[in-house]
Design a protein around this motif. Structure first.
Motif, short mmCIF file in Angstrom:
data_model
loop_
_atom_site.label_atom_id
_atom_site.label_comp_id
_atom_site.label_asym_id
_atom_site.label_seq_id
_atom_site.Cartn_x
_atom_site.Cartn_y
_atom_site.Cartn_z
N GLU A 3 2.92 5.33 -6.14
CA GLU A 3 3.89 5.52 -7.32
C GLU A 3 3.61 4.14 -8.11
O GLU A 3 3.37 3.52 -9.15
N ILE A 4 4.31 2.77 -7.49
CA ILE A 4 4.26 1.66 -8.19
C ILE A 4 3.37 0.34 -7.70
O ILE A 4 4.06 0.90 -5.72
N CYS A 5 3.15 -0.22 -7.59
CA CYS A 5 2.42 -1.54 -7.41
C CYS A 5 3.43 -2.51 -7.80
O CYS A 5 3.66 -2.81 -7.99
N ILE A 6 3.73 -3.56 -6.28
CA ILE A 6 4.60 -4.59 -6.82
C ILE A 6 3.94 -5.56 -6.33
O ILE A 6 3.06 -6.26 -5.46
N ASN A 7 3.27 -6.27 -7.03
CA ASN A 7 2.31 -7.84 -6.74
C ASN A 7 3.32 -8.97 -6.51
O ASN A 7 4.21 -9.95 -7.31
N GLY A 8 3.46 -8.91 -5.10
CA GLY A 8 4.05 -10.38 -5.09
C GLY A 8 5.56 -10.01 -4.14
O GLY A 8 5.85 -9.06 -4.09
N ALA A 9 5.80 -10.66 -3.00
CA ALA A 9 6.31 -10.29 -1.81
C ALA A 9 7.34 -10.92 -1.67
O ALA A 9 7.63 -11.34 -0.28
N GLY A 10 7.74 -12.17 -2.16
CA GLY A 10 8.54 -13.14 -2.53
C GLY A 10 10.10 -12.73 -2.32
O GLY A 10 9.97 -11.26 -2.20
N PRO A 11 11.64 -12.90 -2.43
CA PRO A 11 12.02 -12.65 -2.44
C PRO A 11 12.84 -11.18 -3.06
O PRO A 11 13.25 -10.38 -2.72
N VAL A 12 12.41 -11.48 -4.77
CA VAL A 12 12.34 -10.53 -5.70
C VAL A 12 12.02 -8.87 -5.36
O VAL A 12 12.31 -8.29 -5.37
N GLY A 13 10.65 -9.55 -5.07
CA GLY A 13 8.98 -8.58 -5.17
C GLY A 13 10.08 -7.07 -4.02
O GLY A 13 9.44 -6.24 -3.50
N ALA A 14 10.74 -7.96 -2.85
CA ALA A 14 9.61 -7.74 -1.82
C ALA A 14 11.38 -6.54 -1.52
O ALA A 14 11.86 -6.31 -1.31
N ALA A 15 12.64 -7.05 -1.97
CA ALA A 15 13.82 -6.73 -2.77
C ALA A 15 13.65 -6.03 -3.47
O ALA A 15 14.21 -4.42 -3.29
N LEU A 16 12.64 -5.49 -4.13
CA LEU A 16 12.78 -4.62 -5.04
C LEU A 16 12.09 -3.46 -4.38
O LEU A 16 11.97 -2.11 -4.67
N ALA A 17 10.92 -3.80 -3.47
CA ALA A 17 10.34 -2.42 -2.78
C ALA A 17 11.08 -2.01 -2.00
O ALA A 17 11.41 -0.36 -1.89
N CYS A 18 12.13 -2.45 -1.51
CA CYS A 18 13.17 -1.96 -0.56
C CYS A 18 13.79 -1.09 -1.25
O CYS A 18 13.97 0.20 -0.71
N ARG A 19 14.22 -1.47 -2.38
CA ARG A 19 15.25 -0.90 -3.22
C ARG A 19 14.61 0.73 -3.80
O ARG A 19 15.47 1.69 -3.59
N LEU A 20 13.64 1.01 -4.35
CA LEU A 20 12.70 1.73 -4.89
C LEU A 20 12.48 2.40 -4.02
O LEU A 20 12.61 3.87 -3.54
N ALA A 21 12.17 2.39 -2.32
CA ALA A 21 11.46 2.89 -1.46
C ALA A 21 12.74 3.96 -0.85
O ALA A 21 12.47 4.90 -0.69
N ALA A 22 14.00 3.36 -0.83
CA ALA A 22 15.17 3.21 -0.88
C ALA A 22 15.27 4.77 -1.47
O ALA A 22 16.40 5.58 -1.17
N SER A 23 15.67 5.08 -2.42
CA SER A 23 15.49 6.19 -4.02
C SER A 23 14.31 6.75 -3.21
O SER A 23 14.76 7.37 -4.66
N GLY A 24 13.00 6.36 -2.73
CA GLY A 24 12.63 7.48 -2.78
C GLY A 24 10.70 7.53 -2.57
O GLY A 24 9.83 8.15 -3.10
N TRP A 25 11.33 6.57 -4.10
CA TRP A 25 9.84 5.93 -4.05
C TRP A 25 8.63 5.68 -2.64
O TRP A 25 8.87 4.65 -2.43
N ARG A 26 7.55 5.55 -3.00
CA ARG A 26 6.35 5.06 -2.55
C ARG A 26 5.48 4.10 -3.49
O ARG A 26 5.53 3.97 -4.00
N VAL A 27 5.71 2.88 -2.44
CA VAL A 27 5.35 1.46 -3.06
C VAL A 27 4.71 0.52 -2.37
O VAL A 27 4.87 0.74 -1.33
N LEU A 28 3.55 0.52 -2.70
CA LEU A 28 2.24 -0.26 -2.29
C LEU A 28 2.79 -1.78 -3.02
O LEU A 28 3.35 -2.11 -3.99
N VAL A 29 3.50 -2.43 -1.80
CA VAL A 29 3.45 -4.48 -2.18
C VAL A 29 1.95 -5.37 -1.37
O VAL A 29 1.84 -4.68 -0.41
N VAL A 30 1.63 -6.14 -2.49
CA VAL A 30 0.67 -6.79 -2.01
C VAL A 30 0.79 -8.34 -2.55
O VAL A 30 1.96 -9.24 -3.51
N ASP A 31 0.29 -9.22 -1.24
CA ASP A 31 0.56 -10.42 -1.43
C ASP A 31 -0.33 -11.68 -0.73
O ASP A 31 -0.90 -11.24 0.49
#
Length: 397
Positions: A3-31
């Motif tokens: 559902e959501i793509c985060i471009n960048g796996a730095g501290p903020v991008g990675a933390a956001l991916a984990c927080r959204l996934a913990a809430s049930g969102w399916r996330v793609l992280v690209v770096d």
């Protein structure tokens, strides 16, 4: 379906991916870099002061639990005005245990960049709703109803929302045509780790010196250096380069000159040092069609208050809350993105203005301004309610 793509796996991008996934969102992280590369201790010498609000977000995201090294709590903060080689002004500001919400909640937690990165990577790898494409790069095509993400590795994903978490030179922000205003400081930040003879007792020191702020931040000890602190030191570009090139003993002596008020005992270097150019910037919008900016892609501030990463984590908290309220709806809708921007941008601009103002107010040796700012800090120090309000704001509570 992702559902959501985060471009960048730095501290903020990675933390956001984990927080959204913990809430049930399916996330793609690209770096473009591999996750393991960011765990190299030679890559980044910084240590982060994690505010309590950010710590709670990292815990909810399933990240804090992966920290192998226990972070160092900051239990007291001393702020002073001074000059190198002299004792600081007695008219300072002190935040002590009475200014914390409770005895078991410190002002913040000191953690090395590598340790945070390792914890984030572990959380990314163990969260089943996160797909990681790293090292990889993506091409983004924005449509009315979604975003097509074409990876260099060959796969294509259709998502509803793209999030730029790529840092200050964000390609997605540029693709969207979002303008940025930059504020140069003509300064560099020196970052180092020191060992010292006597314990720091969890106390952080920030001194406002004429050439720039100087901070000593408490760190967990090691076998080689039982008493250890991080140094963050801003100087003009020319002077910073000169100090950076000094031998270890001379560099340690310069640090000792700035720690006259502290009973640290003998100081030794506990590792290599780093140097970074300092500037501030802000994006004119945090959103575009089916896109949101977070972290340094949206803003960058002077490190004078140590709030840069915490500001990015506040973006994570706000966006996760906004998307949580929109569960079952389109996460890339204009209405959803506008709510995120309203929740973050005004406060972030206020923090940028505050740190910029502090740098300009304290970054000089004018005797009239010195007296005025010293009296101002002393006045705040005598007002417990105001002091505690400042502390709670900095803690993200």
């Amino acid at each position: 379906m992702t559902e959501i793509c985060i471009n960048g796996a730095g501290p903020v991008g990675a933390a956001l991916a984990c927080r959204l996934a913990a809430s049930g969102w399916r996330v793609l992280v690209v770096d473009r870099a591999g996750l393991a590369e960011a765990e190299d201790p030679s890559l980044d010498g910084r240590a982060y002061a994690i505010a309590e609000g950010a710590r709670r977000m990292l815990e909810a995201a399933g990240v804090w639990q992966h920290l192998g090294a226990i972070p160092q709590p900051i239990t007291e903060i001393r702020v002073a005005d001074g000059r190198p080689g002299e004792r600081p002004s007695a008219l300072g500001l002190q935040f002590a245990s009475d200014d914390r919400p409770s005895d078991d909640v410190p002002f913040g937690w000191m953690i090395e960049a590598r340790d945070l990165r390792t914890a984030l990577n572990a959380a990314l790898r163990t969260q089943p709703l996160i797909t990681v494409a790293a090292p990889d790069q993506a091409r983004f095509s924005f449509g009315r109803d979604g975003v097509s993400v074409a990876l260099n590795s060959g796969a294509t994903h259709e998502v509803r929302l793209a999030i730029a978490a790529e840092g200050r030179r964000s390609p997605l922000r540029e693709q969207a045509g979002i303008a940025v205003t930059r504020i140069p400081y003509h300064q560099c930040g020196l970052v180092a780790m020191i060992g010292h003879e006597r314990p720091h007792d969890g106390t952080a020191l920030e001194q406002f010196l004429p050439q720039g702020p100087f901070a000593r931040l408490p760190m967990r000890g090691t076998d080689a250096h039982p008493n250890r602190s991080a140094i963050v030191w801003a100087e003009s570009e020319i002077r910073a380069r000169r100090y950076y090139d000094l031998p270890d003993a001379a560099f340690a002596a310069e640090i000792a000159e700035r720690l006259r008020a502290e009973d640290t005992g003998a100081i030794t270097m506990a590792g290599r040092r780093w140097i970074y150019p300092l500037s501030a910037q802000y994006a004119h919008s945090y959103i575009a069609d089916r896109m949101a900016l977070v972290g340094d892609s949206a803003h960058g501030i002077h490190p004078i208050a140590g709030q840069g990463l915490n500001l990015g984590f506040r973006d994570v908290i706000a966006l996760a809350r906004t998307l949580g309220e929109a569960r079952g709806q389109d996460p890339g809708s204009r209405d959803c993105l506008m709510r995120y921007q309203r929740a973050t941008r005004p406060g972030n601009l206020a923090m940028l203005a505050a740190t910029d103002g502090l740098e300009r107010l304290f970054g000089n040796d004018n005797p009239v301004l010195r007296l005025g700012r010293d009296l101002g800090m002393a006045a705040v120090n005598r007002l417990p309610r105001l002091r505690r309000a400042f502390a709670r704001r900095a803690m993200g509570l």
